[in-house]
Design an enzyme around this catalytic site. Sequence first.
Site, PDB file in Angstrom:
ATOM      1  N   GLY A 126      27.577  -4.207   0.358  1.00  0.00           N
ATOM      2  CA  GLY A 126      28.670  -4.350   0.989  1.00  0.00           C
ATOM      3  C   GLY A 126      28.382  -2.691   1.712  1.00  0.00           C
ATOM      4  N   HIS A 127      27.451  -1.325   0.851  1.00  0.00           N
ATOM      5  CA  HIS A 127      27.377  -0.180   0.808  1.00  0.00           C
ATOM      6  C   HIS A 127      25.974  -0.784   2.620  1.00  0.00           C
ATOM      7  CE1 HIS A 127      28.651   0.881  -3.042  1.00  0.00           C
ATOM      8  NE2 HIS A 127      29.651   1.873  -2.333  1.00  0.00           N
ATOM      9  N   ASP A 186      38.523  -0.394   0.408  1.00  0.00           N
ATOM     10  CA  ASP A 186      38.663   0.459   0.340  1.00  0.00           C
ATOM     11  C   ASP A 186      39.446   0.560   1.333  1.00  0.00           C
ATOM     12  OD1 ASP A 186      38.164   0.870  -2.460  1.00  0.00           O
ATOM     13  OD2 ASP A 186      36.305   0.816  -1.631  1.00  0.00           O
ATOM     14  N   ARG A 245      32.372  -0.832  -9.138  1.00  0.00           N
ATOM     15  CA  ARG A 245      32.953  -1.573 -10.651  1.00  0.00           C
ATOM     16  C   ARG A 245      32.582  -3.229 -10.787  1.00  0.00           C
ATOM     17  NH1 ARG A 245      36.423   2.805  -8.246  1.00  0.00           N
ATOM     18  NH2 ARG A 245      36.596   4.539  -9.965  1.00  0.00           N
TER      19      ARG A 245
HETATM   20  O1  PAF Z   1      34.449   4.916  -1.325  1.00  0.00           O
HETATM   21  C1  PAF Z   1      34.162   5.764  -2.396  1.00  0.00           C
HETATM   22  O2  PAF Z   1      32.703   5.065  -2.441  1.00  0.00           O
HETATM   23  C2  PAF Z   1      34.256   7.304  -2.033  1.00  0.00           C
HETATM   24  O3  PAF Z   1      35.840   7.515  -2.309  1.00  0.00           O
HETATM   25  C3  PAF Z   1      34.434   8.088  -0.918  1.00  0.00           C
HETATM   26  C4  PAF Z   1      34.686   7.417   0.263  1.00  0.00           C
HETATM   27  C5  PAF Z   1      32.362   7.799  -0.607  1.00  0.00           C
HETATM   28  C6  PAF Z   1      34.375   9.622  -1.665  1.00  0.00           C
HETATM   29  O4  PAF Z   1      34.342   9.667  -2.017  1.00  0.00           O
END
Ligand code: PAF
Length: 279
Positions: free
Chosen positions: A36-37, A150, A187
């Site tokens: 995802g990242h 999110d 997670r």
């Molecule tokens: O989504 C996340 O990983 C965190 O909430 C973020 C946006 C990096 C802020 O710490």
Amino acid sequence: MQTIRVIAELRQTIAQWRQRGQSVALVPTMGALHEGHLALVRAAQTSAERIVVSIFVNPGQFGPNEDFSTYPRREADDAALLAAQGVDLLWAPDVATIYPAGHATRISIAGLDNMMCGAARPGHFEGVATIVAKLFNQVQPDVALFGEKDWQQLAIIRRMARDLDFALTITGVPIVREADGLAMSSRNAYLLASQRQAATALPMAMQAAVTAIAQGGDIATILADTKAAILSAGFDAIDYCDLRDGDSLKAMTTARAGARLFVAARIGNTRLIDNIPIP
Ligand code: PAF
């Protein structure tokens, strides 16, 4: 890929890119990177010439009984993934750099930060908004990218950027899912094998609900059936299971344009969230 931990060095490197007329994208993360990242990084690469990824496990967004101390930290592995993906700069400050002694400012987004996940996690979104505003000021990107998993976080960051006149584009990137439909999340690594198997029920029940809503079914009945299906699959509790407007996050009793189904559910000690648009 350079790794930088000092704000002055970060600013110097970005100033050099700016002198060459290069645009900059920021992908904020807390590390423990997954596909995802990497989808965020790839989207960033289509929108700017230089890519900065930040890794900072932000103590300001964890409650006293949450998983700050156990949150997965594997910077070396993350850095290797990012380098292979062609990222230019890893911004990896330590806590004292971000929150020096006397740091007192918190940003709140009234009406958006204390409901849904904010109700279960008091102060969480203030912590997110504060760190994201700081990252925007440190990196000064043209574009910043966030995952749509999110969604509430994304809505809050959009509102904060608009209200505080940040001159950048916020881009949401669609959820990346495992083969069985579970939304990718750092997670998910907490799930035991049996919990991981049961977790598949979450996107399955949600997808069934979305189909039923799109076919004009009764919303209250569909939401009640969805909760029952998730609980009977082995989840322990449901924090919310709501149809809401994607911009205002206001609850809807009939599906209109922009509606999304949002669920947060707990299995063991792990809290999973997901959201799906109503077509
Ligand atoms: O989504 C996340 O990983 C965190 O909430 C973020 C946006 C990096 C802020 O710490």
